[in-house]
Structure formats: C-alpha cells, structure tokens
Design a protein around this motif. Structure first.
Motif, short mmCIF file in Angstrom:
data_model
loop_
_atom_site.label_atom_id
_atom_site.label_comp_id
_atom_site.label_asym_id
_atom_site.label_seq_id
_atom_site.Cartn_x
_atom_site.Cartn_y
_atom_site.Cartn_z
N ALA A 25 0.83 -1.21 0.00
CA ALA A 25 0.00 0.00 0.00
C ALA A 25 0.87 1.26 0.00
N GLU A 26 1.95 1.23 0.79
CA GLU A 26 2.76 2.45 0.89
C GLU A 26 3.53 2.76 -0.39
N GLN A 27 3.59 1.77 -1.30
CA GLN A 27 4.30 2.01 -2.57
C GLN A 27 3.34 2.24 -3.73
N THR A 28 2.03 2.04 -3.45
CA THR A 28 1.05 2.02 -4.54
C THR A 28 0.95 3.36 -5.29
N ALA A 29 0.91 4.47 -4.54
CA ALA A 29 0.74 5.77 -5.20
C ALA A 29 1.89 6.01 -6.17
N GLU A 30 3.07 5.65 -5.72
CA GLU A 30 4.28 5.85 -6.53
C GLU A 30 4.24 4.97 -7.80
N VAL A 31 3.86 3.71 -7.63
CA VAL A 31 3.81 2.78 -8.77
C VAL A 31 2.73 3.22 -9.77
N VAL A 32 1.57 3.64 -9.25
CA VAL A 32 0.50 4.07 -10.16
C VAL A 32 0.93 5.32 -10.92
N ALA A 33 1.57 6.25 -10.21
CA ALA A 33 2.03 7.48 -10.88
C ALA A 33 3.04 7.11 -11.97
N ALA A 34 3.94 6.19 -11.68
CA ALA A 34 4.95 5.78 -12.67
C ALA A 34 4.28 5.09 -13.86
N GLY A 35 3.28 4.25 -13.58
CA GLY A 35 2.58 3.55 -14.66
C GLY A 35 1.84 4.51 -15.58
N LEU A 36 1.10 5.46 -14.97
CA LEU A 36 0.35 6.41 -15.79
C LEU A 36 1.30 7.31 -16.57
N ASP A 37 2.40 7.66 -15.92
CA ASP A 37 3.40 8.48 -16.57
C ASP A 37 4.02 7.76 -17.77
N ALA A 38 4.19 6.46 -17.63
CA ALA A 38 4.75 5.67 -18.73
C ALA A 38 3.75 5.55 -19.89
N GLY A 39 2.47 5.76 -19.60
CA GLY A 39 1.46 5.73 -20.68
C GLY A 39 0.42 4.63 -20.56
N TYR A 40 0.44 3.86 -19.47
CA TYR A 40 -0.60 2.83 -19.30
C TYR A 40 -1.96 3.51 -19.13
N ARG A 41 -3.00 2.84 -19.61
CA ARG A 41 -4.35 3.36 -19.45
C ARG A 41 -5.27 2.39 -18.73
N LEU A 42 -4.70 1.26 -18.28
CA LEU A 42 -5.49 0.31 -17.49
C LEU A 42 -4.74 -0.05 -16.23
N VAL A 43 -5.42 0.11 -15.09
CA VAL A 43 -4.84 -0.28 -13.80
C VAL A 43 -5.71 -1.39 -13.22
N ASP A 44 -5.08 -2.52 -12.92
CA ASP A 44 -5.83 -3.66 -12.40
C ASP A 44 -5.70 -3.72 -10.88
N GLY A 45 -6.78 -3.33 -10.21
CA GLY A 45 -6.80 -3.38 -8.75
C GLY A 45 -7.81 -4.40 -8.27
N ALA A 46 -7.92 -4.53 -6.95
CA ALA A 46 -8.89 -5.43 -6.35
C ALA A 46 -8.96 -5.13 -4.85
N GLU A 47 -10.15 -5.40 -4.30
CA GLU A 47 -10.34 -5.28 -2.85
C GLU A 47 -9.25 -6.08 -2.12
N PHE A 48 -8.98 -7.30 -2.58
CA PHE A 48 -8.04 -8.20 -1.91
C PHE A 48 -6.61 -7.66 -1.87
N TYR A 49 -6.27 -6.79 -2.80
CA TYR A 49 -4.89 -6.30 -2.85
C TYR A 49 -4.57 -5.30 -1.74
N GLY A 50 -5.63 -4.79 -1.09
CA GLY A 50 -5.41 -3.93 0.08
C GLY A 50 -4.80 -2.58 -0.25
N ASN A 51 -4.95 -2.10 -1.48
CA ASN A 51 -4.33 -0.82 -1.82
C ASN A 51 -5.27 0.06 -2.66
N GLU A 52 -6.59 -0.16 -2.51
CA GLU A 52 -7.53 0.61 -3.34
C GLU A 52 -7.59 2.09 -2.95
N ARG A 53 -7.46 2.35 -1.64
CA ARG A 53 -7.49 3.75 -1.20
C ARG A 53 -6.30 4.50 -1.83
N GLU A 54 -5.14 3.86 -1.80
CA GLU A 54 -3.93 4.47 -2.34
C GLU A 54 -4.02 4.61 -3.87
#
Ligand code: A2P
Length: 275
Positions: A25-54
């Motif tokens: 969870a503490e790394q999620t915001a950073e990873v998502v920012a890097a992914g969107l910055d790289a140009g991804y347009r799909l993020v695969d999350g889930a309740e079970f992953y415990g990082n939806e808030r982030e």
C-alpha cells in the motif's frame, strides 16, 4: 502502445495494463504514478490487494496533473470470502467505490469459489449493478470453461473478460479458444510467470534474436495470441520497458517455439483450490 481489444459489451479494453497485486500500500501511489506516466491506461486493482485507497489517491493526483480520468480503465474485483450473498456483493462493490473515490470501470468476480456453488448468483448481482449503470463492464477471474458455461447457460449474460493465470508455461490454449468462441477477452495475470519464465532459455534466445528483453518477448507473445495482460512491476523503468513492445513482432517460428514450452505449471493458485 498496443491496440485496444473490442469487448462484447461494445467497449474497448486496453490490451496492456499494469497490476497492483502484491504492491505494498505504501508504494502504490508511486507505482500508479509511474505507470500512468509511462502511458498505461489500465490499472488492475482489487479489494483483496489492500491498496484501493492508495490507488484512488494516485488517480486523483494524476487527474489534477492533466490525466483524463475517462481515458483510464480501473478494475476492481469482488473477493467474497466472508459472504457471497447479494447484499455482501453490493456492500463490497460500494466499499471499493468509496475506497477508490472514483467510479469502477470493470468489476469482476475474483474467484469462482466453486465449492460454495454461489458464483452464478454473485454474477446475477454484477449484472444488476451493470444494468443500474453503476459499472461499465463486468467480468470474472479464475473461471474455468465449466464455470463460464454455467454462467452463460443459467443467466444468459456472458462475461466480457476472464482474467486468468497465463504465461508460456500455462498458455491456456483451450480456454482461450472457448473465450474466442464466446467473445470473451482473455486477460492474463502473472503474464511473466511471476518473473520465473523470464529465465527460460528459449525465451532468452528469442528475446536476444530480436534485441529485446525476455519480458518484452513474452508480452509480445501474449499480444500476438490476441489476449490482454497485466504485468506487474514496482520499478518505473520496467513499467516503461513492458509497454515498449510495438517495435518488433515474433515470427511463426518464435510462436511455435514458445508453444512448445507448455508444462501446465502454475505460479499461482488453481481456480478450484480457493474456497
Ligand atoms: P518487480 O516488481 O520487482 O519489477 P508477473 O506479472 O508475471 O506476476 O511478474 C511480476 C514479476 O516480474 C515481479 O517480480 C516483477 O518484479 C518482475 N518483472 C516485471 N517486469 C519485469 C521486467 N521487465 N524485467 C524483469 N522483471 C520484471
């Protein structure tokens, strides 16, 4: 950027997304920012992953920086360990929506949990949520063709996506053929075999011949099979590398050599083994 895949509900799915399973969870915001910055347009999350808030916080931040939310596809999944009742499905959906703070584009049943024999009813609730306009696309994950057959026969509604483990050791050719027949998009999780398939000598040889990395060779194989995939990485340079797969194509000989790697070996859990 690989082309989008058409879905049976008339929408388009980015073929290549990135996954957040096991991203702390503490790394999620950073990873998502890097992914969107790289140009991804799909993020695969889930309740079970415990990082939806982030994930939600990162999406809001990206929007403030000019990333159009409606250009993105955000996935969540119903875990359903404690209850599979319709009210529990609705509550889990609402909880994920609250955690994300943004609409869910794709909602899936995370596991069929066949021993409970309730996935058909869970699916009916997902169909209702879609019909109420609360979610755009509905799908499933870790369903076998038997589970899918029951959903289709008993509800008349075919899932748009089945997200399953697939990589060169577990190509899922039969399931992919079933999906093709019914217009279901195959979306591979652990598409790199949790990185273990990267060390396969055949993959390494093919990658070297094309002057690309083993991860890029495997990603190309998925795309040329006509599937979607969600490779996971917590490293910005790998996220970029995994998206940079448009400048080469595998030949028929490469595809045949990779097809010969099938062992059926899983790096994750079998669909029937989670109750
Ligand atoms: P990391 O997150 O440290 O970058 P899969 O998606 O099949 O589950 O594989 C994910 C694993 O593969 C993670 O351990 C990830 O490590 C690693 N990985 C992802 N992309 C690459 C890449 N381009 N090169 C090497 N390893 C990668």
């Amino acid at each position: 950027m690989p082309a989008d895949l058409p879905m049976l509900d008339g929408r388009a799915l980015p073929a290549l997304g990135f996954g957040l399973y096991k991203v702390p969870a503490e790394q999620t915001a950073e990873v998502v920012a890097a992914g969107l910055d790289a140009g991804y347009r799909l993020v695969d999350g889930a309740e079970f992953y415990g990082n939806e808030r982030e994930l939600g916080e990162a999406l809001r931040r990206a929007e403030q920086q000019g990333v159009a939310r409606d250009a993105l596809t955000v996935t969540s999944k119903f875990w359903g360990e404690s209850s599979q009742e319709p009210a529990a499905v609705r509550e889990a959906f609402a909880q994920s929506e609250r955690a994300l703070g943004t609409p869910i584009d794709v909602y899936m049943i995370h596991w069929p949990r066949p021993a409970r024999d309730s996935y058909v009813d869970v699916w009916r609730t997902l169909v209702e949520l879609r019909d109420e306009g609360r979610v755009r696309t509905i799908g499933v994950s870790n369903f076998t063709h038997e589970h899918l057959r029951r959903l289709i026969e008993e509800t008349g509604v075919t899932p748009a996506i089945n997200q399953v483990e697939s990589h060169p050791w577990l190509p899922q050719h039969e399931l992919r053929a079933f999906h093709r027949h019914h217009g279901i998009v195959t979306q591979a999780w652990s598409p790199l075999g949790r990185s273990r398939v990267l060390h396969d000598p055949t993959i390494q040889r093919i990658a070297a011949a094309h002057g690309v990395s083993p991860a890029q060779a495997i990603i190309r194989w998925h795309l040329q099979l006509g599937g979607a995939l969600i490779p996971k990485s917590t490293h910005p340079h790998r996220l970029r590398e995994n998206l940079d797969v448009d400048r080469f194509r595998l030949g028929d000989d490469d595809m045949a050599a990779i097809a010969a790697l099938e062992t059926g070996e899983r790096t994750g859990t079998h669909p029937d083994d989670r109750n």
